[in-house]
Design a protein around this motif. Structure first.
Motif, short mmCIF file in Angstrom:
data_model
loop_
_atom_site.label_atom_id
_atom_site.label_comp_id
_atom_site.label_asym_id
_atom_site.label_seq_id
_atom_site.Cartn_x
_atom_site.Cartn_y
_atom_site.Cartn_z
N ALA A 1 0.83 -1.22 0.00
CA ALA A 1 0.00 0.00 0.00
C ALA A 1 0.86 1.26 0.00
N LYS A 2 1.93 1.27 0.80
CA LYS A 2 2.81 2.45 0.86
C LYS A 2 3.51 2.70 -0.48
N ALA A 3 3.93 1.62 -1.13
CA ALA A 3 4.63 1.76 -2.41
C ALA A 3 3.68 2.32 -3.48
N ILE A 4 2.44 1.82 -3.49
CA ILE A 4 1.46 2.30 -4.47
C ILE A 4 1.14 3.77 -4.20
N ALA A 5 0.95 4.10 -2.92
CA ALA A 5 0.61 5.49 -2.56
C ALA A 5 1.73 6.44 -3.00
N ALA A 6 2.98 6.04 -2.76
CA ALA A 6 4.12 6.88 -3.13
C ALA A 6 4.20 7.06 -4.65
N TYR A 7 3.94 5.98 -5.39
CA TYR A 7 4.02 6.05 -6.85
C TYR A 7 2.93 6.94 -7.43
N VAL A 8 1.71 6.76 -6.92
CA VAL A 8 0.57 7.53 -7.44
C VAL A 8 0.61 8.97 -6.95
N GLY A 9 1.29 9.18 -5.80
CA GLY A 9 1.39 10.54 -5.25
C GLY A 9 0.19 10.93 -4.40
N VAL A 10 -0.34 9.94 -3.67
CA VAL A 10 -1.46 10.23 -2.75
C VAL A 10 -1.06 9.79 -1.36
N PRO A 11 -1.77 10.27 -0.31
CA PRO A 11 -1.39 9.90 1.06
C PRO A 11 -1.66 8.41 1.36
N TYR A 12 -0.87 7.88 2.32
CA TYR A 12 -1.11 6.54 2.85
C TYR A 12 -1.73 6.69 4.23
N ILE A 13 -2.84 6.01 4.49
CA ILE A 13 -3.55 6.09 5.77
C ILE A 13 -3.43 4.74 6.48
N ASP A 14 -2.87 4.74 7.69
CA ASP A 14 -2.66 3.46 8.38
C ASP A 14 -3.82 3.06 9.28
N LYS A 15 -4.71 4.01 9.61
CA LYS A 15 -5.84 3.69 10.49
C LYS A 15 -6.97 4.67 10.29
N ILE A 16 -8.21 4.15 10.32
CA ILE A 16 -9.40 5.02 10.24
C ILE A 16 -9.84 5.31 11.66
N VAL A 17 -9.82 6.57 12.07
CA VAL A 17 -10.19 6.96 13.43
C VAL A 17 -11.54 7.67 13.43
N ASP A 18 -12.06 7.92 14.64
CA ASP A 18 -13.41 8.45 14.80
C ASP A 18 -13.65 9.72 14.00
N VAL B 1 -13.78 15.30 1.59
CA VAL B 1 -14.24 13.93 1.33
C VAL B 1 -13.13 13.19 0.59
N THR B 2 -12.73 12.04 1.14
CA THR B 2 -11.61 11.29 0.57
C THR B 2 -12.01 9.83 0.41
N VAL B 3 -11.72 9.26 -0.74
CA VAL B 3 -12.00 7.85 -0.99
C VAL B 3 -10.75 7.04 -0.67
N LEU B 4 -10.87 6.16 0.33
CA LEU B 4 -9.76 5.26 0.65
C LEU B 4 -9.89 4.01 -0.20
N THR B 5 -8.82 3.57 -0.80
CA THR B 5 -8.82 2.37 -1.63
C THR B 5 -7.53 1.61 -1.40
N ASP B 6 -7.58 0.29 -1.61
CA ASP B 6 -6.34 -0.48 -1.50
C ASP B 6 -5.63 -0.58 -2.84
N ASN B 7 -6.33 -0.10 -3.91
CA ASN B 7 -5.73 -0.16 -5.24
C ASN B 7 -6.20 1.03 -6.10
N PRO B 8 -5.47 2.14 -6.05
CA PRO B 8 -5.87 3.31 -6.84
C PRO B 8 -5.71 3.10 -8.35
N LEU B 9 -5.10 1.97 -8.75
CA LEU B 9 -4.96 1.66 -10.16
C LEU B 9 -6.27 1.09 -10.72
N ASN B 10 -7.17 0.67 -9.83
CA ASN B 10 -8.48 0.17 -10.25
C ASN B 10 -9.45 1.35 -10.21
N PHE B 11 -9.63 2.00 -11.37
CA PHE B 11 -10.37 3.28 -11.41
C PHE B 11 -11.89 3.13 -11.30
N GLN B 12 -12.44 1.99 -11.72
CA GLN B 12 -13.89 1.90 -11.85
C GLN B 12 -14.63 2.15 -10.53
#
Length: 571
Positions: free
Chosen positions: A51-68, A98-109
């Protein structure tokens, strides 16, 4: 424009080697398995690394935990739950955006579909699939409590225009309990309790109001106040789920509910008690998927742990764990059973009810209505050739007598008692009518325990307690040199309580020859306690102080369960 595939991205980031990449590509081509799954299964990479490698390549933040503060229930409610889970995406709020969290930003659909559904132009961030699914399970609203309250109150307003309050109360409660808002409300109460780690749910009726409270880490928290009007329907819905008599409101009833919450099997014990202003409902939640740690993880002192390990390998005798309801006695016994549970021994338990399943152990549930009492079950168990017997609770003289006979005839018996401290176990057995010579010759160990809340590691702060507070736990100024004391603060991680989870404090008493002599003389509890201390017993308060010094809990927490015990000692 993203041109590289996942494998090349991970290779460039140094997450995998060319050889590992080739190995997984070959396997995925042959089997059709997902490429990242192959990397994880072969331990070439972790989900977080990918996830960190994909986030760095795409240039978007990496989120390690969803908090309240990131969870917006109204935002989540706009997207079908199945869509979020199937596509491993979830909308959250980050810094007001508003931010969409995804495990694969390469999957655009799915990201595009979610963007259209939410409107506007949401940002994108990357998280692991586990983080996303945990967030969905924790925050997705079955129905927002506020929205349900408004719906119920709206129905009340409509009906009040046509009929008076008394007519509403006499409405067919079975029909009302099947209406969508009531079902959603009960589901919401159970779901929120399970995901917040509540041990009990209290639904209480008063003259003009109702309230719902959760017990979390031993402390009660009010979570909502449903309209008084739905009191009968709410009780009926819970009775239907528990297979109880919905027409009976005059006598107490007990039942059980089995359900799954976020994939975890939960066993709920339901107790309904008629009160002046309606039925009071208490539900105890038991996570059947829970596993038990090893004995050393419970927090025993070196002396106590050594004594327990020496005692539980004995071929016969009785070990009693004592303390009030909800002090963790059964959990401690299961940890002991976990140590003893090997193919070489036959272990049978009799419990009311069977709280947790343990592989390799024969577990019998008490059924008082058909005559299967602790004593009756115990007699049958002894004909099952057991090596070790666990009795959920020693409630009466008959059960105590059979347990003692079992211990004297070559069985190791584990059980619980409701007493305030370890020495009081002997007094309690004497009060039941058990002969002192039988107690002295069968009981080998008595363990008293209490639960205190554990400090949240994220927000605890160093402080210096006052002299009076130190004296209340028996500490002088000279005793605390070099010791760091912590106080509870509160943060998002611990729901702003300052505490997260609980730990036990113990006092362990061994049946020494001197203790056996006092038992034969029917000595009172104070003499038994003095002898136990002389034999090396660490009192509850002293064990609590040990955990305070280790930075695990606070003086206030220990005093809340052990101060009274200390006053009895000094008297």
């Amino acid at each position: 424009m993203i041109k590289k595939g996942l494998g090349d991205i991970l290779l460039d980031a140094g997450v995998v080697t060319a050889q590992q990449l080739a190995e997984c590509k070959k396997e995925t081509d042959a089997t059709g398995k997902k490429f990242e799954l192959c990397l994880i299964e072969k331990n070439f990479a972790h989900q977080e690394d990918i996830a960190k490698a994909i986030a760095a390549y795409v240039g978007v933040p990496y989120i390690d935990k969803i908090v309240d503060k990131m969870a917006d229930l109204e935002l989540l409610a706009r997207v079908p739950l199945k869509f979020l889970r199937d596509n491993s995406v979830v909308p959250v709020m980050i810094d007001g955006q508003v931010t969409v969290l995804t495990d694969n930003p390469l999957n655009f659909q799915p990201i595009d579909e979610l963007s259209l559904l939410l409107g506007g132009n949401p940002a994108t961030a990357v998280a692991t699939q586990k983080t996303i699914l945990d967030g969905i399970n924790r925050y997705y609203p079955l129905e927002g409590a506020k929205q349900m309250m408004e719906e119920l109150e709206g129905e009340e307003a409509k009906e009040m225009g046509a009929v008076d309050f008394e007519a509403i109360e006499e409405k067919d409660i079975l029909a009302m309990a099947s209406e969508a808002p009531i079902i959603k409300l009960v589901n919401h109460i159970l779901f929120q309790a399970a995901k917040r780690g509540a041990s009990d749910i209290h639904i209480e009726s008063f003259e003009k109001e109702m309230r719902v409270r959760y017990r979390i880490d031993g402390v009660m928290y009010q979570v909502m106040s449903p309209p008084k009007r739905i009191q009968g329907a709410l009780a009926s819905r819970i009775k239907i789920m528990s297979n109880l008599n919905i027409a009976e409101k005059r006598i107490p009833q007990d039942g059980r509910i089995d359900l799954k919450v976020a994939g975890k099997p939960i066993d709920i014990r339901v107790s309904i008690l008629p009160t002046v202003f309606g039925e009071r409902i208490v539900m105890r939640l038991l996570d059947k998927s829970r596993t038990f740690g090893a004995l050393p993880d419970l927090g025993f002192s070196d002396r106590d742990l050594a004594l327990i390990k020496q005692t539980i390998v004995k071929p016969n005798g009785i070990i009693y764990v004592t303390g009030p309801t909800g002090s963790g006695k059964t959990s401690t016994l299961y940890c002991v059973l976990g140590e003893l549970n090997t193919p070489e021994v036959n272990i049978v338990t009799v419990e009311d009810p069977v709280e947790y399943q343990m592989a390799g152990v024969g577990q019998v549930a008490v059924k008082e209505k058909i005559g299967l009492t602790f004593a009756a079950a115990l007699r049958s168990i002894l004909r099952q050739d057991p090596d070790i017997v666990m009795i959920g609770e020693t409630r009466d003289a008959e059960t105590a007598q059979i347990a003692i006979q079992a211990a004297l005839t070559g069985h190791l018996v584990l059980s619980t008692l409701h007493t305030n401290n370890a020495p009081a176990s002997i007094t309690r057995l004497l009060d039941m009518g058990v002969e002192p010579y039988l107690i002295a010759s069968s009981v080998v160990l008595m363990l008293a325990q209490r639960l205190v809340r554990r400090l949240c590691e994220k927000c605890k702060v160093v402080y210096q307690p006052s002299k009076d507070l130190l004296l209340s736990v028996g500490l002088q100024a000279n005793d605390v040199k070099g010791i760091i004391f912590y106080n509870a603060v509160g943060c998002e991680e611990c729901n702003n309580t300052g505490y997260k989870g609980r730990l036990a404090i113990f006092e362990l008493m061994v049946m020494t020859s001197a203790m056996a002599k006092l038992t034969m003389e029917r000595a009172d509890t104070s003499l038994l306690r003095k002898q136990a201390i002389a034999d090396g017993m660490t009192q509850l308060l002293e064990d609590g102080v040990r955990k305070i010094k280790a930075g695990l809990t606070t003086i206030d927490e220990v005093l809340s369960v052990a101060a009274m015990e200390n006053e009895v000692i000094d008297a």
